[in-house]
Design a protein around this motif. Structure first.
Motif, short mmCIF file in Angstrom:
data_model
loop_
_atom_site.label_atom_id
_atom_site.label_comp_id
_atom_site.label_asym_id
_atom_site.label_seq_id
_atom_site.Cartn_x
_atom_site.Cartn_y
_atom_site.Cartn_z
N PHE A 73 0.80 -1.22 0.00
CA PHE A 73 0.00 0.00 0.00
C PHE A 73 0.84 1.27 0.00
CE2 PHE A 73 -3.23 -3.06 1.06
CZ PHE A 73 -4.30 -2.58 0.33
N ILE A 74 2.09 1.18 0.40
CA ILE A 74 2.99 2.33 0.27
C ILE A 74 3.13 2.70 -1.21
CG2 ILE A 74 5.43 2.99 0.45
CD1 ILE A 74 5.48 1.54 3.16
N ALA A 75 3.03 1.69 -2.08
CA ALA A 75 3.12 1.95 -3.52
C ALA A 75 2.04 2.92 -3.98
CB ALA A 75 3.00 0.63 -4.29
N TYR A 76 0.85 2.88 -3.36
CA TYR A 76 -0.20 3.83 -3.74
C TYR A 76 0.25 5.26 -3.47
CZ TYR A 76 -3.86 0.39 -4.63
OH TYR A 76 -4.62 -0.62 -5.16
N PHE A 77 0.96 5.47 -2.38
CA PHE A 77 1.41 6.82 -2.04
C PHE A 77 2.48 7.31 -3.00
CE2 PHE A 77 4.18 9.77 0.24
CZ PHE A 77 3.26 10.71 0.69
N PHE A 78 3.47 6.45 -3.27
CA PHE A 78 4.59 6.88 -4.10
C PHE A 78 4.29 6.85 -5.60
CE2 PHE A 78 6.93 5.78 -0.19
CZ PHE A 78 7.68 6.93 -0.05
N ALA A 79 3.39 5.98 -6.02
CA ALA A 79 3.17 5.81 -7.46
C ALA A 79 2.01 6.64 -8.01
CB ALA A 79 2.93 4.33 -7.78
N SER A 80 1.17 7.22 -7.15
CA SER A 80 -0.01 7.93 -7.64
C SER A 80 0.34 9.15 -8.50
CB SER A 80 -0.91 8.35 -6.47
OG SER A 80 -1.52 7.24 -5.87
N ILE A 81 1.18 10.03 -7.98
CA ILE A 81 1.52 11.24 -8.73
C ILE A 81 2.33 10.92 -9.98
CG2 ILE A 81 2.83 13.40 -8.63
CD1 ILE A 81 1.98 13.66 -5.71
N PRO A 82 3.36 10.06 -9.93
CA PRO A 82 4.04 9.67 -11.18
C PRO A 82 3.08 9.04 -12.19
CG PRO A 82 5.38 9.06 -9.30
CD PRO A 82 4.06 9.50 -8.75
N SER A 83 2.10 8.29 -11.70
CA SER A 83 1.12 7.68 -12.61
C SER A 83 0.32 8.74 -13.34
CB SER A 83 0.18 6.76 -11.83
OG SER A 83 0.86 5.65 -11.30
N MET A 386 -5.10 8.43 -3.32
CA MET A 386 -3.85 8.38 -2.58
C MET A 386 -4.07 7.89 -1.15
SD MET A 386 -1.57 11.67 -3.74
CE MET A 386 -0.18 11.03 -2.79
N ALA A 387 -5.26 8.17 -0.60
CA ALA A 387 -5.55 7.76 0.78
C ALA A 387 -5.63 6.26 0.94
CB ALA A 387 -6.85 8.41 1.26
N ILE A 388 -5.72 5.52 -0.19
CA ILE A 388 -5.69 4.06 -0.13
C ILE A 388 -4.39 3.58 0.52
CG2 ILE A 388 -5.66 1.95 -1.54
CD1 ILE A 388 -7.44 3.39 -3.56
N ALA A 389 -3.37 4.45 0.51
CA ALA A 389 -2.10 4.12 1.17
C ALA A 389 -2.28 3.82 2.65
CB ALA A 389 -1.10 5.26 0.98
N GLY A 390 -3.45 4.16 3.21
CA GLY A 390 -3.71 3.84 4.61
C GLY A 390 -3.57 2.36 4.90
N GLY A 391 -3.74 1.51 3.89
CA GLY A 391 -3.56 0.09 4.09
C GLY A 391 -2.16 -0.26 4.56
N ALA A 392 -1.20 0.65 4.32
CA ALA A 392 0.18 0.39 4.76
C ALA A 392 0.28 0.34 6.27
CB ALA A 392 1.11 1.47 4.21
N LEU A 393 -0.61 1.02 6.98
CA LEU A 393 -0.54 1.05 8.44
C LEU A 393 -1.10 -0.23 9.08
CD1 LEU A 393 -1.31 4.71 9.53
CD2 LEU A 393 0.87 3.56 9.24
N VAL A 394 -1.42 -1.23 8.25
CA VAL A 394 -1.81 -2.51 8.81
C VAL A 394 -0.66 -3.10 9.63
CG1 VAL A 394 -1.04 -3.91 6.85
CG2 VAL A 394 -2.93 -4.71 8.27
N VAL A 395 0.57 -2.61 9.39
CA VAL A 395 1.71 -3.07 10.18
C VAL A 395 1.53 -2.75 11.66
CG1 VAL A 395 3.10 -0.96 9.93
CG2 VAL A 395 4.25 -3.17 10.21
N VAL A 396 0.74 -1.70 11.96
CA VAL A 396 0.45 -1.37 13.35
C VAL A 396 -0.32 -2.50 14.00
CG1 VAL A 396 -0.77 0.23 14.89
CG2 VAL A 396 0.48 1.11 12.89
N GLN A 397 -1.26 -3.09 13.25
CA GLN A 397 -2.01 -4.21 13.80
C GLN A 397 -1.11 -5.42 13.99
OE1 GLN A 397 -5.76 -5.01 11.95
NE2 GLN A 397 -6.23 -6.71 13.31
N GLY A 398 -0.16 -5.60 13.09
CA GLY A 398 0.81 -6.68 13.26
C GLY A 398 1.61 -6.51 14.53
#
Length: 440
Positions: A73-83, A386-398
């Motif tokens: 999900f970090i990819a959503y944050f970094f790849a959205s604007i270049p896309s 871009m807010a879909i990048a929130g899925g990256a914070l699933v690591v907090v649940q881990g």
């Protein structure tokens, strides 16, 4: 996940808002584009079966396991604007082909990652696949919204959402059979002895065939889309929209300002449940299942989301969307509390049922978030993507699962549902509404 753009037709007849193409041309295009939504739904959810597999192969903690999904999900944050910049440079159709090519390349990188095996190369491969999906999201969502009659845009977006859910529903069966069903860890009883090095190596290589199949399908789809005469989206509409946006601010719209974190937080809840589901229901005091058996129940979770989305679309024709979202958030919080504080099949079925309540959340938050944006709709939609990048914070649940136990970590999901309830009741109220954007 769809990105609606509100439009209005300047002429008569069943023509494309973007190109003036006859209805017969964009119906065929929509049919083809639905396959893109199916594939990225399929590949995203196949991670639900891949993660418990990798946890066994690399002997990962829950934090390390969920970090895999965070990279996705970090990819959503970094790849959205270049896309977006790539689409502006080479166009929508070529960008879709590039996105599919990136996904196929990432799937092929999974082959050497499995043969080594390497946790780091696996992370890189999944980042490449997710970056390709991000490009598809940014290209295909607005395209589907405007290719055809504006009066039926909502119907088209709901249709492709259903294909996305269909891919998500079938992915656990595919992964359960070709990944978990062909491994020692996937077929072992809960609490079985740790794998030997030879067994871990054999298990790691079980992902080679599935990802070769995925890469082949993506390559064929890329060729088909490259050769298909998709109706063009002209640059004139973009110039018109830029003139309409002059002097306007996104940040005066309450529903968008609170909607961006609502999407971000919802993704933490959805992805956390999906990714830890197999590990949770496999526990002896919950379902006492093998990972392969648990993947069949993951199929029910995502199937429930597909059914809930269809039912929700019907209900929202008569009931205010914000009220439906509020009820869904309360229902999701209740079943997650049951999953947290009970055991056995009660806890297992409570977790399965959350799919019904989660089903309408993303599209409903998205629709409420862009309501009243007028000519700012496209920019607001981009921020929500871009807010879909929130899925990256699933690591907090881990991390919570490692520190306090897997079952207790679902209290994070309950907290997420509380914010969704706030958004439904308060944050989604429209301020400074603008007229709908117009395109010629």
């Amino acid at each position: 996940m769809a990105m609606p753009i509100q439009t209005s037709r300047a002429g008569g007849g069943a023509t494309s808002a973007a190109s003036g193409a006859p209805a017969t041309s964009y119906r065929a295009a929509l049919t083809l584009l639905a396959s893109l939504f199916f594939m990225w739904g399929f590949i995203t959810v196949i991670n639900g079966t891949l993660l418990p597999h990798l946890r066994s192969v690399f002997e990962l903690s829950y934090t390390q396991t969920t970090l895999i999904e965070s990279v996705w999900f970090i990819a959503y944050f970094f790849a959205s604007i270049p896309s977006a910049k790539l689409i502006e440079r080479i166009g929508y159709q070529r960008s879709m082909v590039v996105g599919l090519g990136m996904m196929a390349a990432g799937a092929l990188i999974m082959v050497p990652a499995a043969r080594m095996p390497s946790y780091e190369v696996t992370l890189f491969a999944l980042f490449v696949i997710a970056s390709g999906i991000t490009l598809l999201q940014v290209a295909a969502n607005p395209y589907v919204a405007v290719v055809g009659s504006p009066e039926t845009a909502s119907s088209r977006l709901n249709l492709v959402q259903a294909f996305n859910s269909a891919g998500a529903t079938l992915a656990p069966l595919f992964g359960g059979y070709l990944i978990l069903g062909r491994t020692t860890s996937g077929t072992a009883a809960a609490g079985a002895a740790a794998l030997t090095p030879a067994e871990r190596l054999a298990d790691a290589q079980s992902v080679v065939l599935p990802y070769l199949i995925v890469a082949g399908v993506l390559a064929v789809l890329a060729v088909v889309i490259a050769r298909f005469p998709l109706p063009a989206m002209g640059a004139a509409t973009q110039r018109s929209a830029k003139a309409d946006r002059k002097g306007l601010s996104l940040w005066t719209h309450r529903n968008l300002v609170f909607g961006i974190p609502a999407i971000f937080i919802y993704l933490i809840a959805e992805i956390g449940v999906g990714n830890l589901f197999i590990n949770f229901v496999s526990q002896p005091d919950i379902g006492n299942l093998t990972h392969q058996q648990a993947s069949n129940y993951l199929f029910l979770l995502w199937g429930g989301m597909m059914v809930g989305r269809l039912v929700g679309a019907f209900v929202m024709q008569k009931v205010d969307a914000a009220k439906v979202l509020a009820v869904a958030s309360i229902g999701a919080a209740i079943v997650m509390l049951i999953a947290t504080f009970t055991t056995g099949h009660v806890a297992m079925w409570a977790l399965i049922s959350v799919g019904l309540f989660h089903s309408i959340m993303f599209p409903t938050i998205f629709t409420l978030g862009i309501k009243g944006l007028g000519p700012l709709t496209e920019e607001g939609s981009g921020l929500l993507i871009m807010a879909i990048a929130g899925g990256a914070l699933v690591v907090v649940q881990g991390w919570l699962a490692d520190a306090y136990g897997l079952q207790w970590s679902f209290l994070l999901t309950v907290a997420c549902e509380a914010y969704i309830l706030f958004y439904a009741l308060v944050g989604s109220r429209v301020t400074n509404a603008l007229p709908d954007a117009r395109v010629a």
